[in-house]
Design an enzyme around this catalytic site. Structure first.
Site, PDB file in Angstrom:
ATOM      1  N   HIS A   1       3.026  -2.102   2.455  1.00 59.03           N
ATOM      2  CA  HIS A   1       2.408  -2.172   3.788  1.00 59.03           C
ATOM      3  C   HIS A   1       1.602  -3.473   3.932  1.00 59.03           C
ATOM      4  O   HIS A   1       1.658  -4.151   4.954  1.00 59.03           O
ATOM      5  CB  HIS A   1       1.457  -0.975   4.002  1.00 59.03           C
ATOM      6  CG  HIS A   1       2.140   0.364   4.020  1.00 59.03           C
ATOM      7  ND1 HIS A   1       1.729   1.420   3.240  1.00 59.03           N
ATOM      8  CD2 HIS A   1       3.197   0.818   4.737  1.00 59.03           C
ATOM      9  CE1 HIS A   1       2.503   2.472   3.483  1.00 59.03           C
ATOM     10  NE2 HIS A   1       3.404   2.127   4.376  1.00 59.03           N
TER      11      HIS A   1
ATOM     12  N   LYS B   1      -5.073  19.163  13.167  1.00 51.87           N
ATOM     13  CA  LYS B   1      -5.454  19.468  11.784  1.00 51.87           C
ATOM     14  C   LYS B   1      -6.750  18.734  11.459  1.00 51.87           C
ATOM     15  O   LYS B   1      -6.723  17.523  11.175  1.00 51.87           O
ATOM     16  CB  LYS B   1      -4.355  18.999  10.822  1.00 51.87           C
ATOM     17  CG  LYS B   1      -3.059  19.772  10.925  1.00 51.87           C
ATOM     18  CD  LYS B   1      -2.136  19.320   9.813  1.00 51.87           C
ATOM     19  CE  LYS B   1      -0.755  19.897   9.981  1.00 51.87           C
ATOM     20  NZ  LYS B   1       0.233  19.180   9.173  1.00 51.87           N
TER      21      LYS B   1
ATOM     22  N   ARG C   1      13.017  -1.160   4.486  1.00 53.82           N
ATOM     23  CA  ARG C   1      13.356  -1.385   3.074  1.00 53.82           C
ATOM     24  C   ARG C   1      14.819  -1.156   2.774  1.00 53.82           C
ATOM     25  O   ARG C   1      15.362  -1.694   1.827  1.00 53.82           O
ATOM     26  CB  ARG C   1      12.569  -0.391   2.178  1.00 53.82           C
ATOM     27  CG  ARG C   1      11.122  -0.668   2.045  1.00 53.82           C
ATOM     28  CD  ARG C   1      10.373   0.574   1.647  1.00 53.82           C
ATOM     29  NE  ARG C   1      10.386   1.546   2.725  1.00 53.82           N
ATOM     30  CZ  ARG C   1       9.702   2.660   2.749  1.00 53.82           C
ATOM     31  NH1 ARG C   1       8.965   2.992   1.709  1.00 53.82           N
ATOM     32  NH2 ARG C   1       9.754   3.467   3.766  1.00 53.82           N
TER      33      ARG C   1
ATOM     34  N   SER D   1       4.913   5.325   0.011  1.00 48.43           N
ATOM     35  CA  SER D   1       3.729   6.192  -0.087  1.00 48.43           C
ATOM     36  C   SER D   1       4.079   7.502  -0.774  1.00 48.43           C
ATOM     37  O   SER D   1       3.296   8.025  -1.576  1.00 48.43           O
ATOM     38  CB  SER D   1       3.179   6.493   1.314  1.00 48.43           C
ATOM     39  OG  SER D   1       2.773   5.324   1.944  1.00 48.43           O
TER      40      SER D   1
HETATM   41  P1  ADP Z   1       5.615   6.471   8.811  1.00 47.28           P
HETATM   42  O1  ADP Z   1       4.633   7.504   8.389  1.00 47.28           O
HETATM   43  O2  ADP Z   1       5.500   6.047  10.245  1.00 47.28           O
HETATM   44  O3  ADP Z   1       7.035   6.709   8.387  1.00 47.28           O
HETATM   45  P2  ADP Z   1       4.643   4.706   6.713  1.00 47.28           P
HETATM   46  O4  ADP Z   1       3.169   4.849   6.718  1.00 47.28           O
HETATM   47  O5  ADP Z   1       5.350   5.280   5.532  1.00 47.28           O
HETATM   48  O6  ADP Z   1       5.280   5.155   8.081  1.00 47.28           O
HETATM   49  O7  ADP Z   1       5.041   3.169   6.835  1.00 47.28           O
HETATM   50  C1  ADP Z   1       4.722   2.411   7.983  1.00 47.28           C
HETATM   51  C2  ADP Z   1       5.746   1.297   8.165  1.00 47.28           C
HETATM   52  O8  ADP Z   1       5.774   0.470   7.015  1.00 47.28           O
HETATM   53  C3  ADP Z   1       7.197   1.780   8.356  1.00 47.28           C
HETATM   54  O9  ADP Z   1       7.840   0.887   9.247  1.00 47.28           O
HETATM   55  C4  ADP Z   1       7.796   1.654   6.987  1.00 47.28           C
HETATM   56  O10 ADP Z   1       9.204   1.456   7.027  1.00 47.28           O
HETATM   57  C5  ADP Z   1       7.095   0.400   6.493  1.00 47.28           C
HETATM   58  N1  ADP Z   1       7.022   0.332   5.038  1.00 47.28           N
HETATM   59  C6  ADP Z   1       6.612   1.294   4.184  1.00 47.28           C
HETATM   60  N2  ADP Z   1       6.695   0.880   2.907  1.00 47.28           N
HETATM   61  C7  ADP Z   1       7.199  -0.384   2.947  1.00 47.28           C
HETATM   62  C8  ADP Z   1       7.545  -1.367   1.954  1.00 47.28           C
HETATM   63  N3  ADP Z   1       7.419  -1.102   0.662  1.00 47.28           N
HETATM   64  N4  ADP Z   1       8.028  -2.555   2.380  1.00 47.28           N
HETATM   65  C9  ADP Z   1       8.187  -2.795   3.698  1.00 47.28           C
HETATM   66  N5  ADP Z   1       7.898  -1.923   4.689  1.00 47.28           N
HETATM   67  C10 ADP Z   1       7.398  -0.738   4.312  1.00 47.28           C
END
Ligand code: ADP
Length: 153
Positions: free
Chosen positions: A21, A45, A95, A132
């Site tokens: 991120h 929640k 990704r 995550s």
């Molecule tokens: P959500 O809960 O909306 O799915 P996340 O919090 O998991 O999103 O991630 C937010 C954004 O960051 C999404 O567009 C996701 O694809 C991107 N993202 C998450 N991890 C990575 C990473 N390792 N590299 C690039 N983009 C990422």
């Protein structure tokens, strides 16, 4: 066509906010002058709201030296929140092919709702496997997850 603003809205659950991120935000700053990180939570929640406040504090600490980044919580529709924040675009990361498909749907829905466009950055190869959910899983089993988390300032 001129850009409507110099700000992007980067939404996600960020549970937790990883080096993947952080990389999207850092690279996004070469395109946008300001990035608002929107931490989405479910308003029905109460625990989620509290978790969200802790998450925001942590994310803000990663960008203490970067005044062009701000962090907010939101619980409504992403497209409405992005518009409300004054952003000209939503910023997202991709990704894999799986991400591509879900991001395509989200970008389409958000454009239909408010006309806002989504700017997608491909993950750096070294962060393609960082997610995550994997970090949460590793943490549950007591593994050291610090290599996946940004450095605290
Ligand atoms: P959500 O809960 O909306 O799915 P996340 O919090 O998991 O999103 O991630 C937010 C954004 O960051 C999404 O567009 C996701 O694809 C991107 N993202 C998450 N991890 C990575 C990473 N390792 N590299 C690039 N983009 C990422």
């Amino acid at each position: 066509m001129t850009r409507k603003s110099d700000t992007a809205f980067y939404p996600g659950s960020f549970n937790p906010f990883t080096i993947g991120h952080k990389s999207i935000v850092d690279r996004g700053l070469s395109i946008f002058d300001h990035i608002i990180i929107g931490v989405g939570y479910n308003e029905h929640k109460p625990v989620a709201e509290k978790d969200c406040a802790t998450r925001i504090e942590k994310i803000a600490s990663y960008f203490r030296d970067e005044p062009r980044v701000s962090v907010i919580a939101y619980s409504g529709l992403t497209a409405y929140e992005a518009k409300k924040s004054g952003a000209c675009a939503i910023l997202r990361g991709v990704r894999s092919v799986a991400d591509f498909e879900s991001e395509r749907v989200l970008a389409d829905i958000n454009r239909r709702l408010t006309g806002i466009e989504t700017v997608i950055l491909y993950s750096l190869p070294e962060y393609e496997s960082v997610s995550s959910s994997t970090v949460r899983e590793l943490k549950n089993f007591g593994a050291d997850v610090s290599p996946y988390l940004p450095e605290e300032k």
